[in-house]
Design a protein around this motif. Structure first.
Motif, PDB file in Angstrom:
ATOM      1  N   MET A 187       0.841  -1.209   0.000  1.00  0.00           N
ATOM      2  CA  MET A 187       0.000   0.000   0.000  1.00  0.00           C
ATOM      3  C   MET A 187       0.868   1.248   0.000  1.00  0.00           C
ATOM      4  N   LEU A 188       1.942   1.220   0.786  1.00  0.00           N
ATOM      5  CA  LEU A 188       2.846   2.374   0.810  1.00  0.00           C
ATOM      6  C   LEU A 188       3.481   2.579  -0.557  1.00  0.00           C
ATOM      7  N   GLN A 214       2.278   1.709  -3.441  1.00  0.00           N
ATOM      8  CA  GLN A 214       1.301   2.244  -4.398  1.00  0.00           C
ATOM      9  C   GLN A 214       0.967   3.703  -4.090  1.00  0.00           C
ATOM     10  N   LYS A 215       0.968   4.041  -2.792  1.00  0.00           N
ATOM     11  CA  LYS A 215       0.726   5.440  -2.425  1.00  0.00           C
ATOM     12  C   LYS A 215       1.841   6.323  -2.961  1.00  0.00           C
ATOM     13  N   ALA A 234      -1.275   6.425  -5.760  1.00  0.00           N
ATOM     14  CA  ALA A 234      -2.544   5.736  -5.534  1.00  0.00           C
ATOM     15  C   ALA A 234      -3.203   6.307  -4.289  1.00  0.00           C
ATOM     16  N   SER A 235      -4.540   6.268  -4.274  1.00  0.00           N
ATOM     17  CA  SER A 235      -5.243   6.787  -3.102  1.00  0.00           C
ATOM     18  C   SER A 235      -6.252   5.750  -2.656  1.00  0.00           C
ATOM     19  N   PHE A 236      -6.220   5.423  -1.357  1.00  0.00           N
ATOM     20  CA  PHE A 236      -7.078   4.351  -0.874  1.00  0.00           C
ATOM     21  C   PHE A 236      -8.271   4.850  -0.070  1.00  0.00           C
ATOM     22  N   ASP A 237      -8.261   6.144   0.284  1.00  0.00           N
ATOM     23  CA  ASP A 237      -9.344   6.577   1.162  1.00  0.00           C
ATOM     24  C   ASP A 237     -10.184   7.721   0.592  1.00  0.00           C
ATOM     25  N   LYS A 293     -13.098   2.816  -3.853  1.00  0.00           N
ATOM     26  CA  LYS A 293     -12.166   2.305  -2.848  1.00  0.00           C
ATOM     27  C   LYS A 293     -11.847   0.835  -3.119  1.00  0.00           C
TER      28      LYS A 293
END
Lengths: 277, 277
Positions: free
Chosen positions: B178-179, B181-182, B186-189, B196
């Motif tokens: 996740m880090l 991709q961030k 990327a945005s997960f929230d 989402k």
């Protein structure tokens, strides 16, 4: 107790064409020796390791361990070979089965059918051999990489192997962890266990009795560390690097400084330089 | 991260923690069966006091015990509300247009809520006082008669324990991916539920690929350590029953049978209630 390779070739089967990972290798690893197998990525060194305990069996040629040939035909022969040739892999997290260190180390002896009371003794022995006694009832999850690899070595030691193969076991570790694992390997070798260290760090070869350099599946250099380190051109050709102290020592020698042939690490080099001034 | 490694295990050396996991597991099952048969407020109260007493002996803070109930609050509310509105009875207490609430509905809603809370509490005590590993061993031991009909009980238990071991590792890997991709934007929230969910795909794909690679390596490591389904294994950890297990079983079963039989033999909740009438 020795491992002998006779004209061994191994091909990974591919969809269109197979990949030859080990090409016509003949090699004998003597009892009680400390052999370091070096080579860049894709040189076939890891395949060579997996051929030693029958995880892979040769496409042609034969591998014998203590006179016993590795083959997929006899499950019991493979079982005997694997109990003699212990293997530690690269990623410590991917080779641990249990959540408690004690259970992890018991796994091998349990598979061998060792009686319960003896497993307890073996766990104590294996943990003290790698200096991790106080972690017996803990989880491996919070340990450092070097500590996890020491546990992985202990897990193999509990099976009482004659040969310990470290298949790039130091590749994922930081310098401190690497030093810890190497110290354990050296200590075990001193106790009579044959150690085969597979690595792409040449500085790990310094302490070995014998260095085998592989390139494109073939053995291209074979000798003592001093012999290997002397031929710098050849080492560079196989995309390996001399350890920094040895590189520096060689350069100084070229300039006429009286630096001895055998140099173990930075401190000894510093001492040799001081003496030569 | 700690919570994930140990499930909800609350470490302590109390006698409840030291009880045999098999006994605790069987008692939890007996408790659940009992609760399904109980329908009186007084017995509910009695069982509640019993659970509190066990928690006290186990030295589990009540705050932690009741935290487990919080996870099913929504479930409790939904079942209570449904029962409140849809139970038809004789005594109409309140009505507005088409909504009618009967006395029986209220009673049933309260009883169901109490039953759900009680159902949650005791098994929570089991997981709070028993490590997942102990539970796995207990399940293996309790299922071992199935070996007679060729059920691979040991393999099932091994799968469970490896799964437990892999949870923290996979959680860590998910965070890493996740880090990564961030870092690439990327945005997960943000966005709605669909957006989402879509954002999770680039996380799940590498996670699954990684998990399969790990599985492959783990299988190799197990092979190297002589794991085979054919060979006879020994077992290092053997579960032994102690006097405390027998005492705990007798006490619990006594409490459960009183709760169980009260409905049929002597309805003393009515006797007690009649004192106040």
């Amino acid at each position: 107790m020795s491992v002998r390779f006779e004209n061994v070739t191994y091909e990974y089967p591919g969809e269109e064409k197979s990949v030859v990972a080990v090409k016509n290798v003949s090699l004998e690893i003597a009892d009680g020796s400390f052999v370091c197998v070096c080579g860049e990525n894709g040189s076939g060194k890891s395949t060579l390791a997996k051929l030693m305990n029958g995880l892979l069996t040769p496409s042609s040629g034969i591998v014998t361990v203590d006179g016993e040939t590795t083959s997929t035909e006899s499950e019991s022969a493979l079982f005997a070979i694997r109990s003699k040739v212990g293997m530690v892999f690269q990623n410590p997290d991917n080779q641990m089965i249990a959540s408690i260190i004690e259970d992890e180390i018991a796994f091998g002896p349990e598979n061998l059918g060792v009686p319960r009371e003896e497993i307890g003794e073996r766990i104590a022995y294996a943990l003290s051999a790698v200096g991790m006694e106080e972690h017996r009832h803990h989880t491996p999850y919070k340990l450092s990489g070097g500590q996890k690899q020491r546990i992985a070595i202990a897990a193999v030691l509990a099976m009482r192997p004659k040969i310990l193969v470290l298949d790039e076991s130091t590749a994922m570790l930081d310098p401190k962890g690497r030093a810890e694992v190497l110290a354990v390997a050296e200590e075990l070798n001193a106790q009579g266990i044959t150690v085969v260290l597979i690595t792409h760090f040449m500085e790990e070869a310094v302490r070995a009795d014998r260095v085998v350099v592989m390139s494109e599946g073939a053995v291209v250099m074979d000798g003592t560390p001093e012999e290997i380190f002397r031929d710098r051109e050849k080492i560079n050709r196989y995309h390996l690097e001399l350890p920094v102290p040895d590189y520096l020592a060689a350069e100084l020698r070229k300039e006429g400084f009286p630096i001895p042939e055998k140099i173990f690490g930075e401190e000894e080099l510093a001492e040799a330089i001081c003496r030569s001034l | 991260m700690n919570n994930i490694v140990f499930g909800q295990y609350y470490p302590s050396s109390s006698i409840v923690h030291r009880l045999d996991a098999r006994v605790k597991l069987l008692l939890a099952i007996a408790y659940i069966i009992t609760i399904f048969f109980v329908e009186d407020y007084v017995v509910y109260a009695g069982m509640f006091l019993f659970v509190l007493a066990v928690a006290l002996i186990a030295r589990i803070p009540l705050k932690i015990l009741f935290r487990t109930v919080r996870t099913i609050v929504v479930l409790i509310l939904i079942t209570a509300v449904i029962n409140l509105f849809f139970t038809k009875g004789e005594t109409l207490w309140w009505s507005w247009k088409f909504i009618k609430i009967y006395r029986e509905g209220v009673e049933r809603a309260i009883k169901l809520a109490l039953r759900l809370i009680l159902l949650m509490l005791f098994p929570s005590l089991l997981t709070l006082t028993t490590t997942p590993m102990e539970l796995t061993d207990a399940i293996e031991s309790l299922l071992s008669p199935l070996k007679l009909i060729k059920v691979p009980v040991h393999a099932i238990a091994l799968i469970m324990s490896i799964a437990l071991r892999m949870i923290p590792i996979l959680v860590e890997e998910t965070n890493k991916i996740m880090l990564a991709q961030k870092a690439r934007g990327a945005s997960f929230d943000t966005g709605g539920a669909l957006k989402k969910a879509k954002a999770m795909i680039p996380v799940l794909v590498p996670l699954f690929v990684g998990a399969f690679r790990r599985a492959d390596e783990l299988a190799l490591a197990m092979d190297a350590r002589c794991y085979s389904s054919v060979q006879k294994r020994t077992k290092y950890k053997v579960m032994k029953l102690h006097l405390r297990d027998a005492v705990a079983a007798v006490v619990c079963l006594a409490v459960f049978s009183v709760a169980f039989l009260n409905k049929y033999l002597f309805p003393f909740d009515e006797m007690i209630l009649s004192l106040f009438a």
